[in-house]
Design a protein around this motif. Structure first.
Motif, PDB file in Angstrom:
ATOM      1  N   LEU A   1      14.510  52.787  23.246  1.00 46.43           N
ATOM      2  CA  LEU A   1      13.294  52.623  24.041  1.00 46.43           C
ATOM      3  C   LEU A   1      12.189  53.557  23.580  1.00 46.43           C
TER       4      LEU A   1
ATOM      5  N   TRP B   1      11.049  53.748  32.314  1.00 46.14           N
ATOM      6  CA  TRP B   1      11.500  52.460  31.795  1.00 46.14           C
ATOM      7  C   TRP B   1      12.357  51.764  32.841  1.00 46.14           C
TER       8      TRP B   1
ATOM      9  N   VAL C   1      14.846  48.772  33.032  1.00 47.40           N
ATOM     10  CA  VAL C   1      15.639  47.979  32.085  1.00 47.40           C
ATOM     11  C   VAL C   1      16.562  47.053  32.861  1.00 47.40           C
TER      12      VAL C   1
ATOM     13  N   HIS D   1      10.928  50.697  20.892  1.00 55.58           N
ATOM     14  CA  HIS D   1      10.269  49.765  21.806  1.00 55.58           C
ATOM     15  C   HIS D   1       8.876  50.234  22.199  1.00 55.58           C
TER      16      HIS D   1
ATOM     17  N   VAL E   1      12.314  44.613  29.832  1.00 52.81           N
ATOM     18  CA  VAL E   1      11.965  46.027  29.716  1.00 52.81           C
ATOM     19  C   VAL E   1      10.523  46.208  30.164  1.00 52.81           C
TER      20      VAL E   1
END
Length: 360
Positions: free
Chosen positions: A241, A212, A214, A245, A177
């Motif tokens: 996320l 992001w 991924v 995250h 990530v």
């Protein structure tokens, strides 16, 4: 949240990479011997240009090289970059072009690729496997009242890039990530040349992207393998996320950064994530915008050259000035002296085909 001086302009998926497991049906399939000869012709002639080829119902630009991941053939068009080989498994690795994802949608492009595969008599023997998905959220953000110390992330790696003392990008994470916050306008001007985003945004400055990237192992943790899975489960992934995250916070004296209140920008981002089904509502064919900008740049460049021509003519003819019309006439005569109609026609046709196939 206009009252905070920012507002969401656009959200969507900007990059997808996917492996396809396909086999030729019966005696059908791609003639790899012929394709190999065409690729070698590019190398033998040391051509800088790629070679237009027609396979099935699609036209592509065949590159004179293979991919770093071991596929001997690479070809591109406005929709896809396709890496493939006769003996590779998976047989096809496809990157969906950013411009295509904004022009159409991930699911439609997936169907389009399978339709092309069918046209060259390849059929799936098992489901596709997504290996990378990039989600992005673009904000009009005239003022930035935070820095890297306001971000809280599970990632242990981070980096910052400034230009002329001004923040341009922040990156958190590496591998599974990666979260980036960056000046999208600067990135377009310096790297990607995706000028068509300006048309989507409706403006041309103070645009910042939260993105992001991924990869496969995290996609699998959320049960995302196929395009159907992505459509059904992307909301769960994005919620993780944005809530667990990574986050943007308002700093206070609390030593526990997870207790810092969310920044209003991040609150808005989470509200956008909660409406994930709005992805992909904005569509645009980016080619027209890119080509128009390129023509403008060429005009500016040519105008600069015309000034040089005028200056040279002034020196040669001992004149104080040279009008634009006279400069055009002078250079027109020189161009006509070197003009070769046959070469002109061939080169224009080749470059037209390259533009049509996505080289823009």
């Amino acid at each position: 949240m206009e009252q905070h001086g920012f507002h969401m302009l656009l959200n969507g998926i900007d990059t997808i990479q996917c492996a396809y497991f396909l086999l030729p049906e019966g005696s059908g399939g791609i003639d790899f011997d012929l394709l190999g000869k065409e690729r070698e012709s590019i190398r033998t002639l040391r051509r800088k240009e790629s070679l237009p080829v027609k396979l099935g119902n699609g036209e592509f630009l065949l590159q004179g090289y293979g991919s770093s991941s071991g596929y001997p053939f690479v070809m591109t068009n406005a929709d896809f970059r396709i890496e493939f080989g006769e003996f590779n498994s998976p047989s096809f690795f496809v990157t969906f072009q950013s411009s295509a994802l904004w022009r159409e949608s991930a699911s439609l492009l997936h169907v389009k690729f399978l339709e092309w595969a069918d046209s060259v008599h390849y059929l799936p023997y098992k489901e596709e496997s997504l290996s990378r998905v990039d989600f992005c959220f673009d904000y009009h953000l005239p003022e930035i009242d935070f820095d890297e110390s306001h971000f809280v992330s599970r990632s242990v790696k981070d980096s910052k890039y400034r230009e002329n003392g001004r923040l341009q990008s922040l990156t958190y994470g590496k591998g599974s990530v990666v979260m980036r916050f960056y000046d999208k306008v600067a990135e377009i001007e310096q790297q990607s040349n995706k000028a068509w985003f300006h048309k989507l945004w409706g403006q041309e400055k103070d645009i910042w992207r939260i993105e992001w990237q991924v990869r496969k192992d995290v996609l699998r943790q959320f049960g995302i393998r196929t395009f159907h899975d992505l459509e059904e489960l992307k909301g769960d992934l994005l919620a993780y996320l944005g809530k667990e995250h990574d986050s943007l916070r308002v700093k206070n004296k609390d030593s526990n950064t997870s207790r810092w209140p969310l920044h209003p920008l991040w609150q808005d981002l989470l509200s956008q994530i909660s409406r994930f089904d709005c992805f992909g509502i904005d569509r645009i064919d980016g080619r027209a915008a890119v080509l128009e900008e390129r023509l403008t740049r060429m005009a500016i460049s040519l105008y600069g050259y015309m000034k040089r021509v005028a200056a040279i003519k002034c020196v040669q003819e001992r004149k104080d000035k040279m009008l634009l019309g006279d400069t055009f006439e002078s250079i027109r005569r020189r161009i006509l002296n070197i003009h070769e109609p046959f070469s002109w026609e061939l080169d224009v046709k080749r470059r037209t085909k390259e533009i049509q196939l996505g080289k823009w």
